[in-house]
Design an enzyme around this catalytic site. Sequence first.
Site, PDB file in Angstrom:
ATOM      1  N   LYS A   1     -25.587 -14.753  -6.730  1.00  0.00           N
ATOM      2  CA  LYS A   1     -26.265 -15.975  -7.180  1.00  0.00           C
ATOM      3  C   LYS A   1     -25.522 -16.653  -8.326  1.00  0.00           C
ATOM      4  O   LYS A   1     -25.640 -17.859  -8.513  1.00  0.00           O
ATOM      5  CB  LYS A   1     -27.706 -15.669  -7.567  1.00  0.00           C
ATOM      6  CG  LYS A   1     -28.530 -15.294  -6.350  1.00  0.00           C
ATOM      7  CD  LYS A   1     -29.996 -15.180  -6.627  1.00  0.00           C
ATOM      8  CE  LYS A   1     -30.770 -14.920  -5.351  1.00  0.00           C
ATOM      9  NZ  LYS A   1     -30.525 -13.565  -4.782  1.00  0.00           N
TER      10      LYS A   1
HETATM   11  C1  LIG Z   1     -30.739 -13.308  -3.377  1.00  0.00           C
HETATM   12  C2  LIG Z   1     -30.063 -12.102  -2.809  1.00  0.00           C
HETATM   13  C3  LIG Z   1     -29.960 -11.890  -1.414  1.00  0.00           C
HETATM   14  C4  LIG Z   1     -30.575 -12.837  -0.406  1.00  0.00           C
HETATM   15  O1  LIG Z   1     -29.913 -14.074  -0.351  1.00  0.00           O
HETATM   16  P1  LIG Z   1     -30.642 -15.359   0.264  1.00  0.00           P
HETATM   17  O2  LIG Z   1     -29.772 -16.493  -0.059  1.00  0.00           O
HETATM   18  O3  LIG Z   1     -31.986 -15.444  -0.426  1.00  0.00           O
HETATM   19  O4  LIG Z   1     -30.790 -15.125   1.729  1.00  0.00           O
HETATM   20  C5  LIG Z   1     -29.256 -10.782  -0.960  1.00  0.00           C
HETATM   21  N1  LIG Z   1     -28.724  -9.886  -1.825  1.00  0.00           N
HETATM   22  C6  LIG Z   1     -28.808 -10.052  -3.160  1.00  0.00           C
HETATM   23  C7  LIG Z   1     -28.214  -9.015  -4.051  1.00  0.00           C
HETATM   24  C8  LIG Z   1     -29.477 -11.158  -3.706  1.00  0.00           C
HETATM   25  O5  LIG Z   1     -29.568 -11.290  -5.049  1.00  0.00           O
END
Ligand SMILES: *Cc1c(COP(=O)(O)O)cnc(C)c1O
Length: 464
Positions: free
Chosen positions: A108
């Site tokens: 993120k």
């Molecule tokens: C947010 C997240 C996901 C999921 O990603 P999306 O974009 O919500 O599908 C998977 N793994 C980790 C470690 C995350 O922080």
Amino acid sequence: MRYVSTRGVGAPQRFADIVLEGLAPDGGLYVPESTPRADLAAWRRLGYPELAYEVLKLFADDVADLKNIVERTYTREIFGSDEITPLKTLEPGLHLLGLSNGPTLAFKDLALQLLGNLFEVVLEQRGERLNILGATSGDTGSAAEHAMRGKQNLRVFMLSPRGRMSPFQAAQMYSLQDENIHNLALEGVFDDCQDIVKAVAADAEFKRRHRIGTVNSINWARVAAQVVYYFKGYFAATASDAEQVSFAVPSGNFGNIYAGHVARSMGLPIRRLILASNENDVLDEFFRSGRYRPRKAKEVKATSSPSMDISKASNFERYVYDLVGGDGARVRELWRRLGAEGAFDLSHSAYYRNLSETGFVSGRSVHADRLATIRSLWQRYGAMVDPHTADGIKVGLEQREAGVPLVCLETALPAKFAETIREAIGQEPARPTGYEGIERLPQRFEALPADAQAVKRYIAKHAA
Ligand SMILES: *Cc1c(COP(=O)(O)O)cnc(C)c1O
């Protein structure tokens, strides 16, 4: 580039107008009016910041200084290497794309670090202020805070359930000493935090008066930032633009894999987009059956890949908009049915055929699969992966095809999920330099009752 709502109401907007917004006024999500084309031959040679600029300027052509923003964001200082998203080859044709080398050790950061810099510039240009309100069970909140810390005209009010995050997660958030970051540690669980955010957002007058915004995963800038690493990963895994590659993506809110879908629409030769769900398998169910049935909050299971524990997939509406050929009235009708009946089913519609043409396949991975995958990667390749990445790899390997390189997205570092790593391989995951002992740093947070009025009073007193 101009943006329209997936529900088809309202005039097209410019990027700088939608980047500070959440939902479109008709309740839909903003999508670009047209799909720009990739220039693979020219982009293959570029370093990460140059590539990011080429991709992002197609979507954000009205942001002055975009080049400078992108160059300040994707640096070795912030992401640990000049490659930003290094590719690790486990065996010929099987790769891990490292997306989690940013400040909070999860993918993120790649989008939120950009968003922080974009917000600052756009607010400055428009002479506006923004107070970001969010709820977190750990990961999103810390990535948002690390992206927004110290920014002009911006404050962050992040609600977290006191004592319910891992000590590492709590330390990542509460150790921030920046004055514009407000950690509100509530006496309650994550759902209480989320309910309070909804209650505050439902008070339109309060929201307007205090310029309340969000950083949720439906923001188009986040999607656009994520498109970049699909190109980067493709170029790193192939020798020529004639090759096809498949990507395995651990999924929750459908933001990460949706960015892959956008990259594919722009002309990136992606063969399969392999979606991995955990025990909360709303999305796997849709791709297998054509039926979309979001879960109720109390149906959501708490798993050992917690960032994929979702009840509904926020970005999914954008994909459905594409499936129905950009027909906003049709999307409106499907979401009306969703509201009334709690589900919709595309399996008997002509649109269902479009689904296979978009290259999506899916699968599910549960706790025992996660442990087995972490163990097997450790034994076979000496590679330690986090539980989310393991879900992606498990499903990716099931859907792998001979002769097609498979790139598995690494969405977090194992250090964030030490308990599951210990359970799988009996070892303590290594911490990257700079993260040793963060639990011992002084912490700064405001303890509040789980009460919307108390939160509102706090915001009113401290808002920008
Ligand atoms: C947010 C997240 C996901 C999921 O990603 P999306 O974009 O919500 O599908 C998977 N793994 C980790 C470690 C995350 O922080």
